[in-house]
Design a protein around this motif. Sequence first.
Motif, mmCIF file in Angstrom:
data_model
loop_
_atom_site.group_PDB
_atom_site.id
_atom_site.type_symbol
_atom_site.label_atom_id
_atom_site.label_comp_id
_atom_site.label_asym_id
_atom_site.label_seq_id
_atom_site.Cartn_x
_atom_site.Cartn_y
_atom_site.Cartn_z
ATOM 1 N N LYS A 195 0.839 -1.203 0.000
ATOM 2 C CA LYS A 195 0.000 0.000 0.000
ATOM 3 C C LYS A 195 0.878 1.258 0.000
ATOM 4 O O LYS A 195 2.068 1.215 0.284
ATOM 5 C CB LYS A 195 -0.911 0.013 1.231
ATOM 6 N N ALA A 196 0.252 2.392 -0.296
ATOM 7 C CA ALA A 196 0.947 3.679 -0.259
ATOM 8 C C ALA A 196 -0.078 4.778 -0.045
ATOM 9 O O ALA A 196 -1.272 4.597 -0.316
ATOM 10 C CB ALA A 196 1.722 3.921 -1.549
ATOM 11 N N VAL A 197 0.383 5.912 0.463
ATOM 12 C CA VAL A 197 -0.473 7.098 0.616
ATOM 13 C C VAL A 197 0.246 8.272 -0.039
ATOM 14 O O VAL A 197 1.466 8.240 -0.225
ATOM 15 C CB VAL A 197 -0.774 7.404 2.101
ATOM 16 N N PRO A 198 -0.504 9.339 -0.403
ATOM 17 C CA PRO A 198 0.142 10.503 -1.010
ATOM 18 C C PRO A 198 1.176 11.122 -0.074
ATOM 19 O O PRO A 198 0.975 11.198 1.137
ATOM 20 C CB PRO A 198 -1.032 11.465 -1.250
ATOM 21 N N GLY A 199 2.285 11.564 -0.643
ATOM 22 C CA GLY A 199 3.359 12.146 0.145
ATOM 23 C C GLY A 199 3.365 13.664 0.121
ATOM 24 O O GLY A 199 2.514 14.311 -0.510
ATOM 25 N N THR A 200 4.366 14.237 0.775
ATOM 26 C CA THR A 200 4.478 15.686 0.905
ATOM 27 C C THR A 200 4.560 16.385 -0.443
ATOM 28 O O THR A 200 4.085 17.508 -0.607
ATOM 29 C CB THR A 200 5.719 16.032 1.743
ATOM 30 N N GLY A 201 5.162 15.724 -1.417
ATOM 31 C CA GLY A 201 5.317 16.336 -2.730
ATOM 32 C C GLY A 201 3.995 16.768 -3.344
ATOM 33 O O GLY A 201 3.936 17.763 -4.086
ATOM 34 N N CYS A 202 2.926 16.046 -3.053
ATOM 35 C CA CYS A 202 1.602 16.398 -3.568
ATOM 36 C C CYS A 202 1.126 17.721 -2.967
ATOM 37 O O CYS A 202 0.548 18.568 -3.660
ATOM 38 C CB CYS A 202 0.598 15.290 -3.251
ATOM 39 N N ILE A 203 1.368 17.891 -1.664
ATOM 40 C CA ILE A 203 0.977 19.127 -0.984
ATOM 41 C C ILE A 203 1.825 20.292 -1.475
ATOM 42 O O ILE A 203 1.315 21.385 -1.775
ATOM 43 C CB ILE A 203 1.111 18.958 0.549
ATOM 44 N N LEU A 204 3.131 20.063 -1.586
ATOM 45 C CA LEU A 204 4.039 21.126 -2.019
ATOM 46 C C LEU A 204 3.714 21.584 -3.435
ATOM 47 O O LEU A 204 3.747 22.786 -3.738
ATOM 48 C CB LEU A 204 5.493 20.636 -1.929
ATOM 49 N N LYS A 205 3.387 20.639 -4.312
ATOM 50 C CA LYS A 205 3.052 20.999 -5.688
ATOM 51 C C LYS A 205 1.806 21.875 -5.734
ATOM 52 O O LYS A 205 1.725 22.807 -6.549
ATOM 53 C CB LYS A 205 2.840 19.741 -6.519
ATOM 54 N N ALA A 206 0.845 21.602 -4.864
ATOM 55 C CA ALA A 206 -0.362 22.429 -4.815
ATOM 56 C C ALA A 206 -0.020 23.860 -4.416
ATOM 57 O O ALA A 206 -0.517 24.826 -5.013
ATOM 58 C CB ALA A 206 -1.368 21.833 -3.838
ATOM 59 N N VAL A 207 0.845 24.012 -3.409
ATOM 60 C CA VAL A 207 1.238 25.354 -2.952
ATOM 61 C C VAL A 207 2.034 26.071 -4.037
ATOM 62 O O VAL A 207 1.819 27.263 -4.311
ATOM 63 C CB VAL A 207 2.042 25.273 -1.638
#
Length: 306
Positions: A195-207
């Motif tokens: 399994k996996a979950v979204p990482g920090t990179g997803c949040i940073l890309k949004a910002v």
Amino acid sequence: MAVSKCTRLSGTLIKQTLDSVDSILFDCDGVLWLGDQAIPGASDVINLLKKSGKKVFFVTNNSSKTRKMYADKLKSMGFTVNEDDVFGAAYCLAMYLKNVSKLQGKVYLIGSNAMRQELENVGIQQIGVGPDPISGAQLDWANVPLDSEVKAVVVGFDEHFSYMKLNRAHQYLNNPDCLLVGTNTDTRLPLEGGKAVPGTGCILKAVETAAQRQAQTVGKPNHFMYDCVASQFGLKSDRCLMVGDRLDTDILLGSNCGLKTLLSLTGVSTVEDALAHQTSGCPERLQMVPDYYVDSIADLLPALQG
């Protein structure tokens, strides 16, 4: 030791490689554990390496824990570790803001309590941790109250990330003098059972997208994380080995810093991924090809026990 890139590390080559280094840097998630499950044999490898006189360090892009929390987790899984051996993204971020940015002011923190603690440990005040529910209309969102002492927006892993946090970061970053700093760009966090979950990179890309700016990051593959370790312990890059499960962070960090590199196949990246980079003919992708790979770091055990 002239060997081609992306070579399986086995047999006598294990001892030759270990003899060629004094210090070994290990990623954590995907190499030493998956979620809350230790990789079988991983603690034995670490403990035997230390017993043999190697310097062992733990370098992780995960910003959800302080150094002490990581040390406690490692100890609970049977690893021999000192808190000073741990270089997490939250700690390195605090070091960057204090020593490189020389920040004078507060940060708006999209992140965890662990990040808050590491920032406060070096005297940096923060606001923003915890839920930030939305209310009002769009014009209200565009005019949210801002703290004039905030001089940087800092982005790490935040389980409470929301539209209002994104909006508040956007409003702060309308000021071109406000810094944008992220812990890392990992888009996935591997867990047990595949399994996996979204990482920090997803949040940073949004910002970054909202602010129309690119963040400075301090985690792997940025050399700053290695510099933190090297400056405190006097490491020599040609006598270091970087062990990780991601080509685009762990292995690329090693290449960026002149370290030998070892890919563990217990996490995100595969041998097929590495070979695709190797045959691409692209100089940037070639930097993500490891010197060696193993199915698991437990493959090192026979050489260490013998």
